[in-house]
Design a protein around this motif. Structure first.
Motif, PDB file in Angstrom:
ATOM      1  N   TYR A   1      -9.314   0.349   5.751  1.00 34.73           N
ATOM      2  CA  TYR A   1      -8.662  -0.954   5.794  1.00 34.73           C
ATOM      3  C   TYR A   1      -9.385  -1.897   4.835  1.00 34.73           C
ATOM      4  O   TYR A   1     -10.575  -1.742   4.559  1.00 34.73           O
ATOM      5  CB  TYR A   1      -8.737  -1.576   7.191  1.00 34.73           C
TER       6      TYR A   1
ATOM      7  N   GLN B   1     -10.031  -6.094   4.418  1.00 35.64           N
ATOM      8  CA  GLN B   1      -9.917  -7.409   5.041  1.00 35.64           C
ATOM      9  C   GLN B   1     -10.136  -8.435   3.941  1.00 35.64           C
ATOM     10  O   GLN B   1     -11.253  -8.629   3.478  1.00 35.64           O
ATOM     11  CB  GLN B   1     -10.988  -7.535   6.133  1.00 35.64           C
TER      12      GLN B   1
ATOM     13  N   GLY C   1      -7.286 -14.568   4.070  1.00 37.40           N
ATOM     14  CA  GLY C   1      -5.903 -14.985   4.220  1.00 37.40           C
ATOM     15  C   GLY C   1      -4.898 -13.860   4.370  1.00 37.40           C
ATOM     16  O   GLY C   1      -3.700 -14.110   4.503  1.00 37.40           O
ATOM     17  N   ARG C   2      -5.381 -12.618   4.369  1.00 38.32           N
ATOM     18  CA  ARG C   2      -4.432 -11.499   4.428  1.00 38.32           C
ATOM     19  C   ARG C   2      -4.678 -10.586   5.623  1.00 38.32           C
ATOM     20  O   ARG C   2      -3.973  -9.617   5.813  1.00 38.32           O
ATOM     21  CB  ARG C   2      -4.493 -10.691   3.142  1.00 38.32           C
ATOM     22  N   GLY C   3      -5.676 -10.883   6.400  1.00 38.71           N
ATOM     23  CA  GLY C   3      -5.922 -10.065   7.580  1.00 38.71           C
ATOM     24  C   GLY C   3      -6.361  -8.667   7.230  1.00 38.71           C
ATOM     25  O   GLY C   3      -6.939  -8.410   6.176  1.00 38.71           O
ATOM     26  N   LEU C   4      -6.079  -7.745   8.121  1.00 45.96           N
ATOM     27  CA  LEU C   4      -6.480  -6.354   7.958  1.00 45.96           C
ATOM     28  C   LEU C   4      -5.322  -5.551   7.381  1.00 45.96           C
ATOM     29  O   LEU C   4      -4.299  -5.388   8.030  1.00 45.96           O
ATOM     30  CB  LEU C   4      -6.862  -5.748   9.297  1.00 45.96           C
TER      31      LEU C   4
ATOM     32  N   LEU D   1      -3.940  -1.991   6.042  1.00 52.39           N
ATOM     33  CA  LEU D   1      -4.171  -0.555   6.033  1.00 52.39           C
ATOM     34  C   LEU D   1      -3.957  -0.030   4.622  1.00 52.39           C
ATOM     35  O   LEU D   1      -2.908  -0.237   4.022  1.00 52.39           O
ATOM     36  CB  LEU D   1      -3.218   0.140   7.008  1.00 52.39           C
TER      37      LEU D   1
ATOM     38  N   GLU E   1      -0.716   3.664   2.157  1.00 55.70           N
ATOM     39  CA  GLU E   1       0.178   2.666   2.725  1.00 55.70           C
ATOM     40  C   GLU E   1       0.630   1.633   1.696  1.00 55.70           C
ATOM     41  O   GLU E   1       1.690   1.037   1.854  1.00 55.70           O
ATOM     42  CB  GLU E   1      -0.510   1.951   3.894  1.00 55.70           C
TER      43      GLU E   1
ATOM     44  N   PHE F   1     -13.459  -7.072   1.971  1.00 58.94           N
ATOM     45  CA  PHE F   1     -14.291  -6.402   2.969  1.00 58.94           C
ATOM     46  C   PHE F   1     -13.561  -5.132   3.375  1.00 58.94           C
ATOM     47  O   PHE F   1     -12.444  -5.184   3.881  1.00 58.94           O
ATOM     48  CB  PHE F   1     -14.504  -7.344   4.161  1.00 58.94           C
TER      49      PHE F   1
ATOM     50  N   LEU G   1     -13.190  -1.676   5.528  1.00 62.33           N
ATOM     51  CA  LEU G   1     -13.556  -1.111   6.816  1.00 62.33           C
ATOM     52  C   LEU G   1     -13.039   0.314   6.929  1.00 62.33           C
ATOM     53  O   LEU G   1     -11.877   0.587   6.650  1.00 62.33           O
ATOM     54  CB  LEU G   1     -12.959  -1.943   7.956  1.00 62.33           C
TER      55      LEU G   1
ATOM     56  N   PHE H   1     -14.407   1.228  14.568  1.00 67.75           N
ATOM     57  CA  PHE H   1     -14.620   0.737  13.217  1.00 67.75           C
ATOM     58  C   PHE H   1     -16.075   0.875  12.774  1.00 67.75           C
ATOM     59  O   PHE H   1     -17.000   0.769  13.586  1.00 67.75           O
ATOM     60  CB  PHE H   1     -14.222  -0.739  13.119  1.00 67.75           C
TER      61      PHE H   1
ATOM     62  N   SER I   1     -19.148  -0.608  10.126  1.00 67.44           N
ATOM     63  CA  SER I   1     -19.706  -1.955   9.953  1.00 67.44           C
ATOM     64  C   SER I   1     -19.204  -2.637   8.697  1.00 67.44           C
ATOM     65  O   SER I   1     -19.440  -3.821   8.504  1.00 67.44           O
ATOM     66  CB  SER I   1     -21.232  -1.893   9.948  1.00 67.44           C
TER      67      SER I   1
END
Lengths: 114, 107
Positions: free
Chosen positions: A36, A38, A41-44, A46, A59, A88, A90, A105, A107
């Motif tokens: 994922y 992060q 402003g766009r969240g998580l 995939l 995806e 970021f 993940l 998840f 770190s």
């Protein structure tokens, strides 16, 4: 017990350079593996998931690729990084074939492309 | 196509006040929904899942198929509830997350 390791924790790379982020899982077999991103402003979002060695589902179309050379190893790569690849990242795993099973998840890796 | 919408980027409440974090989903099949939470300097972790109908840390979430919602609620917010909350929808192998809501509980 199961653990997930992700490295490096932070990375600063110039535009156009290659990327390799690694994720390994211990204590389980044949996990479903996920990458994922992060971004502010766009969240998580995939990016990729894998249900087995050599099996990768993407995806979103992008500058990145993923590989699963071993059962518990998941690698995120790029041949040439773009500024927009900053974010970021993940890694996560999930037990296969169990409905409603939760994700575990790592770190995370903070990637800055300059 | 499956989609998760969390309309609030930031929600600020006073300690002791009720809190509701909104989540709406779009999915043609039978949804599997989750709430994940990320506290400061900690990993993202599962808070609760709709199938369990559980209450975790005082939080509950009810799946409303008519309104396609899975709002997270707590009657009395605590300062330690301050965190980033993500609603997630499972579709087959993938788990898709909303953009998250940052909850700030002030004294």
């Amino acid at each position: 017990s199961q653990t997930i390791h992700q490295w490096p924790a932070t990375l600063v790379q110039p535009v156009g350079s290659p990327l390799s982020l690694e994720c390994t899982v211990e204590g389980t077999s044949n996990p479903n593996l996920y990458w994922y991103r992060q971004a502010a402003g766009r969240g998580l979002q995939l990016l990729f998931y894998s249900v087995g060695i050599g099996q990768i589902s993407s995806e979103v179309p992008q500058n990145l690729s993923a590989s699963r050379p071993q059962d518990r190893q998941f690698i995120l790569s790029s041949k040439k990084l773009l500024l927009s690849d900053s974010g970021f990242y993940l890694c996560a795993w999930r037990a296969p074939t169990i409905p409603n099973e939760k994700l575990f998840f790592g770190s995370g890796t903070q990637l800055s492309v300059l | 196509a499956q989609r998760v919408t969390q309309p609030e980027k930031l929600l600020s409440v006073f300690k002791g006040a009720p809190v509701e974090l909104k989540c709406n989903y779009s999915y043609s099949g039978s949804p599997e929904l989750f709430w994940y939470v990320q506290y400061s300097r900690q990993r993202l972790q599962l808070l609760l899942r709709h199938i369990s109908r559980e209450s975790i840390k005082g939080f509950t979430a009810d799946l409303n198929k008519g309104e396609t919602s899975f709002h997270l609620k707590k009657p009395f917010a605590q300062e330690e509830d301050s965190a980033m909350y993500y609603c997630a929808l499972s579709s087959g192998y993938a788990l898709n997350f909303g953009k998250g809501t940052s909850l700030l509980v002030t004294p």
